[in-house]
Design a protein around this motif. Sequence first.
Motif, mmCIF file in Angstrom:
data_model
loop_
_atom_site.group_PDB
_atom_site.id
_atom_site.type_symbol
_atom_site.label_atom_id
_atom_site.label_comp_id
_atom_site.label_asym_id
_atom_site.label_seq_id
_atom_site.Cartn_x
_atom_site.Cartn_y
_atom_site.Cartn_z
ATOM 1 N N THR A 47 3.178 6.005 -2.845
ATOM 2 C CA THR A 47 4.357 6.744 -3.296
ATOM 3 C C THR A 47 4.367 6.902 -4.805
ATOM 4 O OG1 THR A 47 5.644 5.955 -1.407
ATOM 5 C CG2 THR A 47 6.880 6.768 -3.305
ATOM 6 N N TRP B 153 0.830 -1.203 0.000
ATOM 7 C CA TRP B 153 0.000 0.000 0.000
ATOM 8 C C TRP B 153 0.868 1.258 0.000
ATOM 9 C CZ3 TRP B 153 -0.384 4.076 3.473
ATOM 10 C CH2 TRP B 153 -1.439 4.968 3.255
ATOM 11 N N ASN B 154 1.898 1.292 0.835
ATOM 12 C CA ASN B 154 2.723 2.485 0.932
ATOM 13 C C ASN B 154 3.470 2.744 -0.373
ATOM 14 O OD1 ASN B 154 3.839 4.654 2.685
ATOM 15 N ND2 ASN B 154 5.766 3.632 2.200
ATOM 16 N N ASP B 155 3.917 1.674 -1.026
ATOM 17 C CA ASP B 155 4.605 1.835 -2.311
ATOM 18 C C ASP B 155 3.645 2.357 -3.376
ATOM 19 O OD1 ASP B 155 6.963 0.916 -1.215
ATOM 20 O OD2 ASP B 155 6.583 -1.175 -1.800
#
Length: 276
Positions: free
Chosen positions: A250, A245-247
């Motif tokens: 980003t 999710w964080n990637d």
Amino acid sequence: MSALYGNMVADGDDREAPCRVRVEHRGDRAVVTLDEPERLNVLSAPLTRQLRRALEALAADNDIRSVVITGADPGFSAGGDLKMMRTAIDKLSQPEGVADVWRWIRREFGGIARLIAGSDTIFVAALNGAAAGVGLAWALTCDLTIASERAVIVPAFGRLGLIPEVGTSWALTRRLGYQGALAYYLRGEHIDARTAQRLGLVQQVVAHDQLLATADEWCARVAAMPAHTVAMTKPLLRAVADAAWNDALTLEEFAEPTCFTTAAFADSVHTMLGTG
């Protein structure tokens, strides 16, 4: 280039071979038809090479924003050419052995799949009948897959002593999950269009005579959007399918500012604010 692979390429590049792929340009879109209906559009060397050349040309054309891939009735594609496979089996004792088979799968079958996935062009698979093997793999690789009520998904790999190939394992596990993909493989049962839609293998099922019109409606949706948005969204969504999710967040954060610099976004803002 080894002898067997070279012969297969030569067969596919035979300029005197009958045309097995039809391309119809329709402004900002094109319809590509696999056209060897008497053999259910089996993926012979000529058809495969003709298809690859056609898709390469369309993907390189900046005026073409979407491409529909379909088959000449009554089928989409029966998959790999068993006669070509038999030739390969007979030649496995040659010095290059299995490497020849690898070359064809990777460079020809895999080459088309990579082109579909890696191009900014939107590809719509319009399944008009039975879809099996590598033909099915290409359809599942497309950005959208729609189906006629006559379409049938044919999981033929297991019965032939093969594994899912040309990206099929990736597509199946993401649509069906691990257990669903394994059950699909073990059952090897034909899947009708409505069941395929319920399983998430196709996006939409329509009447047979409305298939290409419906595919064109999807192309019209592509054409109605600013070109940069679709061209940027396709690789973004494909990348985040395997990202945390964080990637994914980003990637979006880096991509979004580019959209702010486009005239299309500026015009939309001015229009919505009444300042245009």
